[in-house]
Scaffold this active site. Structure first.
Site, short mmCIF file in Angstrom:
data_model
loop_
_atom_site.label_atom_id
_atom_site.label_comp_id
_atom_site.label_asym_id
_atom_site.label_seq_id
_atom_site.Cartn_x
_atom_site.Cartn_y
_atom_site.Cartn_z
N ARG A 49 5.67 0.91 5.38
CA ARG A 49 4.90 -0.32 5.54
C ARG A 49 4.45 -0.77 4.16
O ARG A 49 4.70 -0.08 3.18
CB ARG A 49 3.74 -0.17 6.54
CG ARG A 49 3.03 1.14 6.66
CD ARG A 49 2.26 1.59 5.46
NE ARG A 49 1.36 0.57 4.97
CZ ARG A 49 0.90 0.53 3.75
NH1 ARG A 49 1.24 1.45 2.86
NH2 ARG A 49 0.09 -0.43 3.35
N GLY A 50 3.77 -1.91 4.12
CA GLY A 50 3.42 -2.52 2.83
C GLY A 50 4.55 -3.50 2.50
O GLY A 50 5.73 -3.10 2.50
N ALA A 51 4.18 -4.76 2.25
CA ALA A 51 5.21 -5.81 2.16
C ALA A 51 6.34 -5.49 1.16
O ALA A 51 7.52 -5.59 1.51
CB ALA A 51 4.56 -7.15 1.85
N GLN A 199 -5.04 2.39 6.90
CA GLN A 199 -4.24 2.52 5.67
C GLN A 199 -5.13 2.91 4.48
O GLN A 199 -4.66 3.55 3.55
CB GLN A 199 -3.53 1.20 5.34
CG GLN A 199 -2.39 0.84 6.27
CD GLN A 199 -2.84 -0.05 7.41
OE1 GLN A 199 -3.99 -0.01 7.83
NE2 GLN A 199 -1.93 -0.85 7.92
N ASP A 240 0.63 -9.98 1.52
CA ASP A 240 1.87 -9.95 2.32
C ASP A 240 2.66 -11.24 2.17
O ASP A 240 3.88 -11.22 2.18
CB ASP A 240 1.54 -9.67 3.79
CG ASP A 240 1.12 -8.21 3.92
OD1 ASP A 240 -0.08 -7.92 3.69
OD2 ASP A 240 1.99 -7.37 4.15
N ASN A 250 -3.04 -11.14 4.00
CA ASN A 250 -3.09 -9.70 3.71
C ASN A 250 -3.69 -9.03 4.94
O ASN A 250 -4.02 -9.69 5.94
CB ASN A 250 -3.92 -9.45 2.44
CG ASN A 250 -3.77 -8.01 1.95
OD1 ASN A 250 -2.67 -7.48 1.83
ND2 ASN A 250 -4.88 -7.33 1.70
N LYS A 251 -3.83 -7.73 4.87
CA LYS A 251 -4.30 -6.94 6.01
C LYS A 251 -5.54 -7.53 6.67
O LYS A 251 -6.45 -7.99 5.99
CB LYS A 251 -4.56 -5.51 5.51
CG LYS A 251 -5.04 -4.52 6.53
CD LYS A 251 -4.19 -4.46 7.78
CE LYS A 251 -2.72 -4.23 7.52
NZ LYS A 251 -1.88 -4.55 8.73
O1 MRU Z 1 0.54 -3.47 7.99
P1 MRU Z 1 0.78 -2.97 6.60
O2 MRU Z 1 0.28 -1.59 6.35
O3 MRU Z 1 2.23 -3.14 6.20
O4 MRU Z 1 -0.06 -3.96 5.70
C1 MRU Z 1 -0.06 -3.77 4.31
C2 MRU Z 1 -0.90 -4.74 3.56
O5 MRU Z 1 -1.53 -5.60 4.11
C3 MRU Z 1 -0.85 -4.64 2.07
O6 MRU Z 1 -2.06 -4.98 1.50
C4 MRU Z 1 0.23 -5.60 1.54
O7 MRU Z 1 1.44 -5.39 2.21
C5 MRU Z 1 0.44 -5.44 0.09
S1 MRU Z 1 1.17 -3.91 -0.33
C6 MRU Z 1 1.53 -3.92 -1.96
#
Ligand code: MRU
Length: 349
Positions: A49-51, A199, A240, A250-251
């Site tokens: 996970r993480g964009a 996270q 994201d 973002n999250k």
């Molecule tokens: O649902 P996730 O864990 O994929 O969400 C991640 C986030 O919101 C991060 O802050 C974002 O992807 C940036 S990661 C460099």
């Protein structure tokens, strides 16, 4: 200091290895994916996970898939590959990096229509690896630009995980923190736990502790009081998807932190590579927001946290309006208001 953390994704011979982030911090288990469908499932289920990491995983899924496509001629290969691109692109909707990566890999096929199938497979593999390598390079650059906005001895609040685990390596927001900590070991991090998927507590705290960077875990609900008590100097988060006007998805919960930061005159920065910017969207209201299984809210590790049958909603992301963002730290520099113009310039740099 010597690197102490795992990369979340890497080639393992003919397979793609993913560190299963659902099991962290308790177990470090590597999933060995040999088909693109396994990677798509890993993305959907949040093993990766993480964009930016999802973008890299998508590109690597296409490289794996291209090897397995049965096609005697380029045309058949092309139509099967397009189908695969759709499957991969649809794994998660909010992060821009996934569709950006799929598009970039697809372009290789579109632009080399005269090449034979083995050549196309090789070019796709090379592009996937370029995307992986460039993500690390972008993060190192984001880290070094971002260092300048971190005051001496700062207490830096971060939200979710925008670290090595969320990228090909090093991290975006955590990359800024790593880079600041290298030149000033007195900086400290406050990591919000980030309900419901945790996270922050499971991944950011794990990653920073492995790297020897001082970190304190707080509940998401503690942000207001910590800011009121002047215990936070700066906020740095990942992203994201960033719209053309700077509005940033973002999250879920990031928006709340940004509004609080504005109320308390605390600088609020977003750190993200340009692959997160979606200049086709005029503003954040157009960003698709992933709705995840309500069980992630009602349950924790399979155990109910609410009465049986309770109704819950689980938007995975929110949008922070650009007016709350002090700057967007990219690999080509820090972009500031008015974002419409500066984002365009960053994309052309
Ligand atoms: O649902 P996730 O864990 O994929 O969400 C991640 C986030 O919101 C991060 O802050 C974002 O992807 C940036 S990661 C460099």
């Amino acid at each position: 200091m010597a690197k102490q953390w795992f990369p979340p994704i890497y080639w393992d011979g003919d397979a793609v290895a993913l560190l299963d982030q659902r099991l962290l911090p308790h177990k470090e288990v590597v999933l060995r994916c040999t088909t693109p469908q396994q990677i798509v499932q890993a993305i959907k289920k949040m093993a990766i996970r993480g964009a930016p990491a999802v973008g890299v995983a998508g590109a690597m899924a296409l490289a794996l898939g291209a090897r397995a496509i049965q096609a005697a001629d380029t045309q058949t290969f092309h139509s099967k590959f397009v189908r695969l691109c759709h499957q991969v692109r649809n794994a998660r909707p909010t992060g821009n990096n996934l569709s950006w990566a799929v598009e970039r890999v697809y372009t290789v096929v579109a632009e080399n229509g005269k090449e034979d199938v083995p050549t196309l497979r090789r070019l796709i593999w090379e592009m996937a690896d370029t995307i992986r390598r460039e993500d690390v390079e972008a993060n190192l650059a984001i880290g070094s630009w971002g260092r300048e906005i971190i005051p001496q001895g700062a207490r830096i609040l971060t939200y979710c995980n925008a670290g090595a685990l969320a990228t090909a390596d090093y991290g975006t927001a955590v990359g800024v923190i790593r880079s600041a900590h290298e030149s000033d070991p007195s900086v400290q991090v406050i990591s919000c736990e980030t309900r419901p998927f945790l996270q922050g507590s499971r991944l950011t705290v794990y990653e920073l502790m492995k790297s020897g960077i001082p970190v304190t875990l707080v509940t998401d609900n503690a942000v207001g009081t910590l800011m009121q008590q002047k215990k936070i100097d700066v906020v740095v988060v990942g992203a994201d998807r960033i719209a053309a006007n700077g509005d940033t998805a973002n999250k879920i919960g990031t928006y709340m932190v940004a509004v609080l930061a504005a109320t308390h005159n605390i600088p609020f920065y977003v750190a993200a590579p340009r692959s997160t910017i979606d200049a086709t969207l005029a503003d954040g209201s157009l960003i698709p927001i992933e709705q995840r299984d309500p069980r992630e809210v009602t349950h924790l590790n399979g155990r109910p946290m609410a009465p049986a049958g309770a109704t819950a909603v689980n938007p995975a992301f929110d949008v922070t309006p650009a007016k709350y963002i002090s700057g967007i730290i990219t690999e080509v520099g820090i972009v500031r208001k008015p974002y419409g113009k500066t984002i365009r310039q960053a994309l052309q740099a």
